[in-house]
Write a protein that holds these residues in place. Structure first.
Motif, PDB file in Angstrom:
ATOM      1  N   LYS A 151       7.838  -1.760  -9.351  1.00 41.18           N
ATOM      2  CA  LYS A 151       6.819  -1.329  -7.452  1.00 41.18           C
ATOM      3  C   LYS A 151       5.407  -0.308  -7.964  1.00 41.18           C
ATOM      4  CE  LYS A 151      11.754  -1.316  -4.851  1.00 41.18           C
ATOM      5  NZ  LYS A 151      12.735  -0.490  -4.040  1.00 41.18           N
ATOM      6  N   LEU A 197       2.912  -2.994  -9.492  1.00 44.97           N
ATOM      7  CA  LEU A 197       2.394  -3.724  -8.451  1.00 44.97           C
ATOM      8  C   LEU A 197       1.084  -3.015  -7.302  1.00 44.97           C
ATOM      9  CD1 LEU A 197       2.625  -6.850  -7.272  1.00 44.97           C
ATOM     10  CD2 LEU A 197       4.924  -6.127  -5.693  1.00 44.97           C
ATOM     11  N   ARG A 198       2.025  -2.324  -6.854  1.00 47.27           N
ATOM     12  CA  ARG A 198       1.175  -1.110  -5.771  1.00 47.27           C
ATOM     13  C   ARG A 198      -0.329  -0.438  -6.907  1.00 47.27           C
ATOM     14  NH1 ARG A 198       4.556   3.806  -4.072  1.00 47.27           N
ATOM     15  NH2 ARG A 198       5.858   2.029  -3.777  1.00 47.27           N
ATOM     16  N   THR A 217      -2.006  -2.337  -8.481  1.00 47.16           N
ATOM     17  CA  THR A 217      -2.660  -3.686  -8.677  1.00 47.16           C
ATOM     18  C   THR A 217      -3.307  -4.609  -7.536  1.00 47.16           C
ATOM     19  OG1 THR A 217      -0.826  -4.316 -10.757  1.00 47.16           O
ATOM     20  CG2 THR A 217      -2.666  -5.978  -9.111  1.00 47.16           C
ATOM     21  N   VAL A 218      -2.350  -3.585  -6.348  1.00 46.41           N
ATOM     22  CA  VAL A 218      -2.949  -4.257  -5.259  1.00 46.41           C
ATOM     23  C   VAL A 218      -3.915  -3.397  -4.988  1.00 46.41           C
ATOM     24  CG1 VAL A 218      -1.826  -4.562  -2.863  1.00 46.41           C
ATOM     25  CG2 VAL A 218      -0.229  -5.165  -4.762  1.00 46.41           C
TER      26      VAL A 218
END
Length: 202
Positions: free
Chosen positions: A187, A190-191, A193-194
């Motif tokens: 998570k 992903l956070r 990367t976004v």
């Protein structure tokens, strides 16, 4: 080896006791007493045995009996009564070893009436005594008391096994911890990367 965690109600009869007891009171005084009695007695006998008798065999047998009684009592009785946890290891037909952990189902009513005093007694006794036996082991090793090493190693093994089992009961299996850590890291990745993709190019 694989781990099984079950959430079960260990003591249905505890409901009536829970209603009458307060959070700070000890609901199982006999269990609390014996939770500490055997392990503290083993430590006291180890410290005073040379003053009480010159027989090493008598001291060794007494200490090992006390440690064995403590192991059985903590594993089978006081853990269930005082903190609602139970663990054991079983071997299946294929010869594989399984750790099985059980925890008392926590209802809203039980969480309010659970005894913090008992929980404190349980965990302090469970953690402090193995540390004392580890200190005894180093002391026996550095003072070259080789004959006492078997006794202190037995103390470390028996009380360490209970500590290990109940910690695994409390925090869950290693497999669950690994999956939680993997999920958390995934998570976070992903956070980040976004967030990088959302930043305007300079």
């Amino acid at each position: 080896s694989s781990d099984d965690i079950e959430d079960v109600s260990l003591f249905d009869a505890d409901d009536d006791v829970s209603r009458r007891s307060k959070k700070s009171k000890i609901r199982h005084p006999v269990a609390s007493f014996f939770h500490l009695f055997f392990r503290v007695s083993a430590v006291v006998v180890y410290l005073l045995c040379e003053l009480l008798t010159s027989s090493f065999i008598a001291c060794m047998v007494t200490i090992i009996l006390l440690l064995s009684c403590d192991f059985w009592t903590v594993k089978n009785i006081t853990g269930r009564l005082m903190v609602g946890l139970r663990w054991w290891n079983q071997v299946d037909d294929d010869g594989r070893s399984h750790w099985v952990f059980e925890a008392r189902k926590v209802s809203a009513q039980r969480s309010k009436t659970s005894s913090e005093a008992e929980s404190r007694i349980f965990w302090l006794g469970l953690i402090i005594c193995p540390i004392i036996w580890v200190i005894f082991a180093f002391s026996a090793l550095f003072s070259f008391k080789v004959k006492w090493l078997a006794v202190v190693v037995m103390g470390v093994a028996l009380q360490g096994a209970n500590l290990y089992g109940y910690i695994r009961c409390k925090v869950g299996s290693r497999k669950n911890l690994t999956s939680m850590a993997t999920s958390y890291l995934g998570k976070q990745f992903l956070r980040q990367t976004v967030a990088k993709e959302d930043q305007p190019a300079s």
